[in-house]
Design an enzyme around this catalytic site. Structure first.
Site, short mmCIF file in Angstrom:
data_model
loop_
_atom_site.label_atom_id
_atom_site.label_comp_id
_atom_site.label_asym_id
_atom_site.label_seq_id
_atom_site.Cartn_x
_atom_site.Cartn_y
_atom_site.Cartn_z
N GLU A 1 4.14 -9.20 14.05
CA GLU A 1 3.46 -9.47 15.31
C GLU A 1 3.86 -10.86 15.82
OE1 GLU A 1 -0.63 -8.51 14.91
OE2 GLU A 1 -1.00 -8.71 17.06
N ARG B 1 0.82 -1.22 0.00
CA ARG B 1 0.00 0.00 0.00
C ARG B 1 0.85 1.26 0.00
NH1 ARG B 1 -3.05 -1.88 5.03
NH2 ARG B 1 -1.87 -3.80 4.81
O1 LIG Z 1 4.13 -1.06 11.72
P1 LIG Z 1 4.06 -2.52 11.39
O2 LIG Z 1 3.62 -3.35 12.58
O3 LIG Z 1 5.34 -3.03 10.79
O4 LIG Z 1 2.88 -2.73 10.34
C1 LIG Z 1 2.64 -1.84 9.29
C2 LIG Z 1 2.71 -2.53 7.96
O5 LIG Z 1 1.67 -3.51 7.87
C3 LIG Z 1 0.94 -3.29 6.67
O6 LIG Z 1 1.49 -3.97 5.60
P2 LIG Z 1 1.44 -5.56 5.47
O7 LIG Z 1 2.63 -6.16 6.18
O8 LIG Z 1 0.09 -6.01 5.90
O9 LIG Z 1 1.69 -5.78 3.92
P3 LIG Z 1 0.82 -5.42 2.62
O10 LIG Z 1 0.82 -3.90 2.48
O11 LIG Z 1 1.61 -6.06 1.51
O12 LIG Z 1 -0.55 -5.98 2.79
C4 LIG Z 1 1.07 -1.80 6.44
O13 LIG Z 1 0.77 -1.46 5.09
C5 LIG Z 1 2.48 -1.53 6.83
O14 LIG Z 1 3.40 -1.77 5.76
N1 LIG Z 2 -5.09 -2.75 11.81
C1 LIG Z 2 -4.46 -2.71 10.63
N2 LIG Z 2 -5.14 -2.33 9.52
C2 LIG Z 2 -4.52 -2.30 8.31
N3 LIG Z 2 -3.23 -2.63 8.12
C3 LIG Z 2 -2.52 -3.00 9.22
N4 LIG Z 2 -1.23 -3.35 9.36
C4 LIG Z 2 -1.01 -3.64 10.65
N5 LIG Z 2 -2.12 -3.48 11.38
C5 LIG Z 2 -3.09 -3.07 10.51
#
Ligand SMILES: O=P(O)(O)OC[C@H]1O[C@H](OP(=O)(O)OP(=O)(O)O)[C@H](O)[C@@H]1O
Ligand SMILES: Nc1ncnc2[nH]cnc12
Length: 180
Positions: A100, A63
């Site tokens: 996590e 994203r």
């Molecule tokens: O602060 P953190 O605990 O590290 O989490 C934040 C990250 O989690 C989500 O991405 P995700 O890992 O879900 O990947 P995606 O965008 O490919 O779905 C979000 O877009 C951040 O990149």
């Molecule tokens: N609650 C949340 N919603 C969307 N993206 C996330 N990445 C980590 N936590 C999230």
């Protein structure tokens, strides 16, 4: 840019129990699909750097590519993709970061930034800050100056923004949601 208050939070959709029970997923597709909200979000995120020289914007998969690409365009800066491991075609630098549960790895091309370049890191959301911390390590490892990290959404209970500030990275966020 108009200065009337805009309710960014109202444009983000909450999905309870996704991807697992107890998580409220903050879905930005509703914000992105609203032309006015998307425009205002990008304008607001870049506001402190409008008119200043930023060499590159680094966006975190997936994203962060959408938001970061728009920010880079707005600042007339280059764009650097930071990707999950195994996705970039050229030689990379790699770092582990905490999820996590467990760890994962992100990568950046070795020649994506030059020493001394001024970079802004962008993602849609900061939670624990593990992903952004890893990205900052990659950028600094190649000598870039991380001017700031910008996120549409902060989940402050998880402490990510404080973690980045402790690394001397200024953090800009537009929306804070309670819980995670
Ligand atoms: O602060 P953190 O605990 O590290 O989490 C934040 C990250 O989690 C989500 O991405 P995700 O890992 O879900 O990947 P995606 O965008 O490919 O779905 C979000 O877009 C951040 O990149
Ligand atoms: N609650 C949340 N919603 C969307 N993206 C996330 N990445 C980590 N936590 C999230």
């Amino acid at each position: 840019m108009s200065s009337d208050p805009f309710d960014f939070a109202a444009t983000v959709r909450a999905i309870p129990d996704y991807p697992k029970k107890g998580i409220v997923f903050r879905d930005i597709t509703t914000l992105l699909g609203d032309a006015r909200a998307f425009r205002r979000t990008i304008d607001e995120l870049v506001q402190p750097w409008a008119g200043s020289k930023i060499d590159k914007v680094a966006g975190i998969e997936a994203r962060g590519f959408i938001v970061g690409g728009a920010v880079a365009h707005q600042l007339s800066a280059g764009f650097v993709p930071i990707r999950k491991k195994g996705k970039l075609p050229y030689e990379t630098v790699r770092v582990s970061y905490a999820l996590e549960y467990g760890i994962d790895e992100i990568e950046m091309h070795v020649d994506a930034v030059e020493p001394g370049e001024r970079v802004i890191l962008v993602d849609d959301l900061i939670a624990t800050g593990g992903t952004a911390e890893g990205a900052i390590k990659l950028l600094r490892g190649k000598g870039a100056i991380v001017e700031a990290a910008c996120f549409i959404i902060d989940l402050p209970v998880l402490g990510g923004a404080d973690k980045l500030r402790a690394m001397d990275v200024p953090v800009r966020t537009l929306i804070s949601f309670d819980g995670h």
